[in-house]
Design a protein around this motif. Structure first.
Motif, PDB file in Angstrom:
ATOM      1  N   CYS A  72       1.074  -1.150  -0.033  1.00  0.00           N
ATOM      2  CA  CYS A  72      -0.168   0.050  -0.096  1.00  0.00           C
ATOM      3  C   CYS A  72       0.857   1.159   0.062  1.00  0.00           C
ATOM      4  O   CYS A  72       1.903   1.387   0.220  1.00  0.00           O
ATOM      5  CB  CYS A  72      -1.028   0.092   1.351  1.00  0.00           C
ATOM      6  N   GLU A 144      -5.112  -2.520  -8.513  1.00  0.00           N
ATOM      7  CA  GLU A 144      -5.267  -1.577  -7.270  1.00  0.00           C
ATOM      8  C   GLU A 144      -6.347  -1.099  -6.725  1.00  0.00           C
ATOM      9  O   GLU A 144      -7.507  -1.029  -7.888  1.00  0.00           O
ATOM     10  CB  GLU A 144      -4.312  -0.204  -7.811  1.00  0.00           C
ATOM     11  N   CYS A 162      -3.765   0.677  -2.265  1.00  0.00           N
ATOM     12  CA  CYS A 162      -3.248  -0.877  -2.175  1.00  0.00           C
ATOM     13  C   CYS A 162      -3.506  -1.652  -3.474  1.00  0.00           C
ATOM     14  O   CYS A 162      -4.287  -1.670  -4.311  1.00  0.00           O
ATOM     15  CB  CYS A 162      -4.334  -1.312  -0.929  1.00  0.00           C
ATOM     16  N   MET A 180      -5.330  -6.085   2.441  1.00  0.00           N
ATOM     17  CA  MET A 180      -5.021  -4.760   2.855  1.00  0.00           C
ATOM     18  C   MET A 180      -4.505  -4.440   4.206  1.00  0.00           C
ATOM     19  O   MET A 180      -3.632  -3.773   4.603  1.00  0.00           O
ATOM     20  CB  MET A 180      -5.994  -3.720   2.275  1.00  0.00           C
TER      21      MET A 180
END
Length: 193
Positions: A72, A144, A162, A180
């Motif tokens: 991230c 993403e 992320c 994440m």
């Protein structure tokens, strides 16, 4: 009669293929986070001088990214000559964008597709779709999830991005909510309300 039935069934199948799939399993890479998702900074984040972001992996800020593993990036609006601090706080995700990037033979990331969720929308909204010629050689893809962030207390914070890590087309994946939160560790969390 049979010909009309098969024609109608084929047309129905084609239309069904264009219908967005609503995934309710929060553990799925295809789960669309709802518009009321929040990002919570739990510990002070220090942005180094000369940049506007930090990269996180394995629950900590890293200088050297392992690009084929989930990661991230937490970003503020400005690049300053001095370090910047983002204190603990809650940030509303005003927009959540899922996008796919290509890193091919030309060695430049290219946005391939994106969709966004805002307000009361669901996963039916599809945004940009770009086509790229990938015939020049091996290409890597990156999926993403971008959270555009807003807070009245800390308006300089821009976004959290992320990714599932760069991968071949056959193995590329969006990061799950668990992926994440694992990447962010104790520093930041993503909360679904």
């Amino acid at each position: 009669m049979n010909r009309q039935f098969f024609a109608a069934a084929a047309a129905g199948s084609l239309l069904a293929g264009c219908t967005p799939i609503s995934v309710s399993d929060v553990g799925s890479q295809y789960y669309q986070l709802p518009a009321n998702t929040a990002v919570v900074v739990r510990q002070t984040i220090t942005i180094p001088p000369g940049t506007s972001h930090v990269t996180l992996q394995d629950g900590r800020i890293v200088d050297h990214l392992r690009r084929y593993e989930p990661f991230c990036q937490f970003e503020v609006n400005d690049v300053l000559d001095s370090e910047q601090q983002v204190g603990p706080g809650r940030f509303s995700a005003t927009r959540i964008i899922r996008q796919q990037k290509l890193y091919g033979a030309e060695r430049q990331p290219v946005l391939l597709a994106a969709n966004a969720v805002t307000g009361s929308e669901n996963d039916a909204g599809i945004g940009k779709v770009l086509l790229a010629d990938v015939s020049d050689g091996p290409s890597f893809f990156l999926n993403e999830v971008n959270f555009l962030l807003q807070s009245a207390e800390q308006p300089k914070v821009r976004e959290l991005r992320c990714a599932g890590g760069w991968a071949f087309p056959s193995t590329v994946a969006y990061p799950t909510l668990a992926d994440m939160n694992r990447v962010l560790g104790a520093l930041i969390s993503i909360e679904v309300n």
